[in-house]
Design a protein around this motif. Sequence first.
Motif, PDB file in Angstrom:
ATOM      1  N   ALA A   1       0.833  -1.203   0.000  1.00  0.00           N
ATOM      2  CA  ALA A   1       0.000   0.000   0.000  1.00  0.00           C
ATOM      3  C   ALA A   1       0.871   1.257   0.000  1.00  0.00           C
ATOM      4  O   ALA A   1       0.587   2.215  -0.726  1.00  0.00           O
ATOM      5  CB  ALA A   1      -0.936  -0.008   1.211  1.00  0.00           C
ATOM      6  N   THR A   2       1.938   1.250   0.766  1.00  0.00           N
ATOM      7  CA  THR A   2       2.851   2.397   0.805  1.00  0.00           C
ATOM      8  C   THR A   2       3.488   2.623  -0.557  1.00  0.00           C
ATOM      9  O   THR A   2       3.575   3.763  -1.037  1.00  0.00           O
ATOM     10  CB  THR A   2       3.937   2.169   1.874  1.00  0.00           C
ATOM     11  N   LEU A   3       3.917   1.546  -1.196  1.00  0.00           N
ATOM     12  CA  LEU A   3       4.523   1.670  -2.524  1.00  0.00           C
ATOM     13  C   LEU A   3       3.514   2.197  -3.541  1.00  0.00           C
ATOM     14  O   LEU A   3       3.856   3.017  -4.404  1.00  0.00           O
ATOM     15  CB  LEU A   3       5.089   0.324  -2.975  1.00  0.00           C
ATOM     16  N   LEU A   4       2.276   1.747  -3.444  1.00  0.00           N
ATOM     17  CA  LEU A   4       1.242   2.231  -4.348  1.00  0.00           C
ATOM     18  C   LEU A   4       0.952   3.718  -4.103  1.00  0.00           C
ATOM     19  O   LEU A   4       0.786   4.488  -5.053  1.00  0.00           O
ATOM     20  CB  LEU A   4      -0.035   1.404  -4.200  1.00  0.00           C
ATOM     21  N   ARG A   5       0.922   4.121  -2.828  1.00  0.00           N
ATOM     22  CA  ARG A   5       0.720   5.538  -2.508  1.00  0.00           C
ATOM     23  C   ARG A   5       1.841   6.377  -3.123  1.00  0.00           C
ATOM     24  O   ARG A   5       1.586   7.428  -3.716  1.00  0.00           O
ATOM     25  CB  ARG A   5       0.708   5.759  -0.990  1.00  0.00           C
ATOM     26  N   ASN A   6       3.075   5.903  -2.942  1.00  0.00           N
ATOM     27  CA  ASN A   6       4.222   6.617  -3.498  1.00  0.00           C
ATOM     28  C   ASN A   6       4.170   6.646  -5.019  1.00  0.00           C
ATOM     29  O   ASN A   6       4.742   7.538  -5.640  1.00  0.00           O
ATOM     30  CB  ASN A   6       5.533   5.988  -3.033  1.00  0.00           C
ATOM     31  N   GLY A   7       3.515   5.671  -5.618  1.00  0.00           N
ATOM     32  CA  GLY A   7       3.370   5.609  -7.066  1.00  0.00           C
ATOM     33  C   GLY A   7       2.216   6.442  -7.598  1.00  0.00           C
ATOM     34  O   GLY A   7       1.962   6.460  -8.790  1.00  0.00           O
TER      35      GLY A   7
ATOM     36  N   TRP B   1      -1.141   6.248  -6.568  1.00  0.00           N
ATOM     37  CA  TRP B   1      -2.478   5.645  -6.522  1.00  0.00           C
ATOM     38  C   TRP B   1      -3.335   6.389  -5.505  1.00  0.00           C
ATOM     39  O   TRP B   1      -2.858   6.873  -4.479  1.00  0.00           O
ATOM     40  CB  TRP B   1      -2.372   4.180  -6.135  1.00  0.00           C
ATOM     41  N   LYS B   2      -4.623   6.443  -5.781  1.00  0.00           N
ATOM     42  CA  LYS B   2      -5.574   7.060  -4.864  1.00  0.00           C
ATOM     43  C   LYS B   2      -5.826   6.118  -3.696  1.00  0.00           C
ATOM     44  O   LYS B   2      -5.815   4.898  -3.848  1.00  0.00           O
ATOM     45  CB  LYS B   2      -6.887   7.361  -5.577  1.00  0.00           C
ATOM     46  N   GLU B   3      -6.080   6.715  -2.549  1.00  0.00           N
ATOM     47  CA  GLU B   3      -6.270   5.924  -1.323  1.00  0.00           C
ATOM     48  C   GLU B   3      -7.436   4.949  -1.449  1.00  0.00           C
ATOM     49  O   GLU B   3      -7.343   3.811  -0.997  1.00  0.00           O
ATOM     50  CB  GLU B   3      -6.484   6.875  -0.140  1.00  0.00           C
ATOM     51  N   GLN B   4      -8.521   5.357  -2.079  1.00  0.00           N
ATOM     52  CA  GLN B   4      -9.681   4.470  -2.245  1.00  0.00           C
ATOM     53  C   GLN B   4      -9.311   3.245  -3.089  1.00  0.00           C
ATOM     54  O   GLN B   4      -9.714   2.125  -2.770  1.00  0.00           O
ATOM     55  CB  GLN B   4     -10.849   5.223  -2.882  1.00  0.00           C
ATOM     56  N   ASP B   5      -8.537   3.454  -4.166  1.00  0.00           N
ATOM     57  CA  ASP B   5      -8.119   2.332  -5.012  1.00  0.00           C
ATOM     58  C   ASP B   5      -7.239   1.369  -4.242  1.00  0.00           C
ATOM     59  O   ASP B   5      -7.372   0.145  -4.354  1.00  0.00           O
ATOM     60  CB  ASP B   5      -7.383   2.840  -6.256  1.00  0.00           C
ATOM     61  N   ILE B   6      -6.335   1.922  -3.449  1.00  0.00           N
ATOM     62  CA  ILE B   6      -5.440   1.085  -2.642  1.00  0.00           C
ATOM     63  C   ILE B   6      -6.256   0.282  -1.638  1.00  0.00           C
ATOM     64  O   ILE B   6      -6.055  -0.927  -1.492  1.00  0.00           O
ATOM     65  CB  ILE B   6      -4.386   1.950  -1.924  1.00  0.00           C
ATOM     66  N   ASN B   7      -7.177   0.949  -0.960  1.00  0.00           N
ATOM     67  CA  ASN B   7      -8.008   0.253   0.028  1.00  0.00           C
ATOM     68  C   ASN B   7      -8.826  -0.862  -0.618  1.00  0.00           C
ATOM     69  O   ASN B   7      -8.964  -1.944  -0.042  1.00  0.00           O
ATOM     70  CB  ASN B   7      -8.933   1.237   0.749  1.00  0.00           C
ATOM     71  N   ASP B   8      -9.356  -0.596  -1.816  1.00  0.00           N
ATOM     72  CA  ASP B   8     -10.123  -1.628  -2.513  1.00  0.00           C
ATOM     73  C   ASP B   8      -9.259  -2.847  -2.797  1.00  0.00           C
ATOM     74  O   ASP B   8      -9.691  -3.987  -2.606  1.00  0.00           O
ATOM     75  CB  ASP B   8     -10.692  -1.083  -3.826  1.00  0.00           C
TER      76      ASP B   8
END
Length: 110
Positions: A13-19, A21-28
């Motif tokens: 999730a951290t890597l996706l945030r840094n990339g 990605w929106k928080e909702q997409d990561i949470n999904d």
Amino acid sequence: MPRWLMDYLEELATLLRNGGWKEQDINDMIQASSSPSSDTEDIYLDSQTILEGLLLKADLMSNSLRKAGWSSQDIAEIFDINYPTKKPTKKISPELAERIGKLAEYVVQA
């Protein structure tokens, strides 16, 4: 869910945030990866089944990343996979190749 899996999903999730990605997409993605897919109370799985399930989830997540424009190398880096950038330069002898082939056939038959 085992602690190591929770830690790994949080790292993803951290890597996706840094990339970006929106928080909702990561949470999904993370919720779909960590939630059970059955309504039964207790599910007993062997280690092979668990490994196959994790590989399936990793494949689904990597497909989502690929569709979002990530390269295979970026995805391999996120999943901590040693992704070769070049073909190996070492050659093996024909005898060794034949022995490896026989070993592979034996393993498939076992």
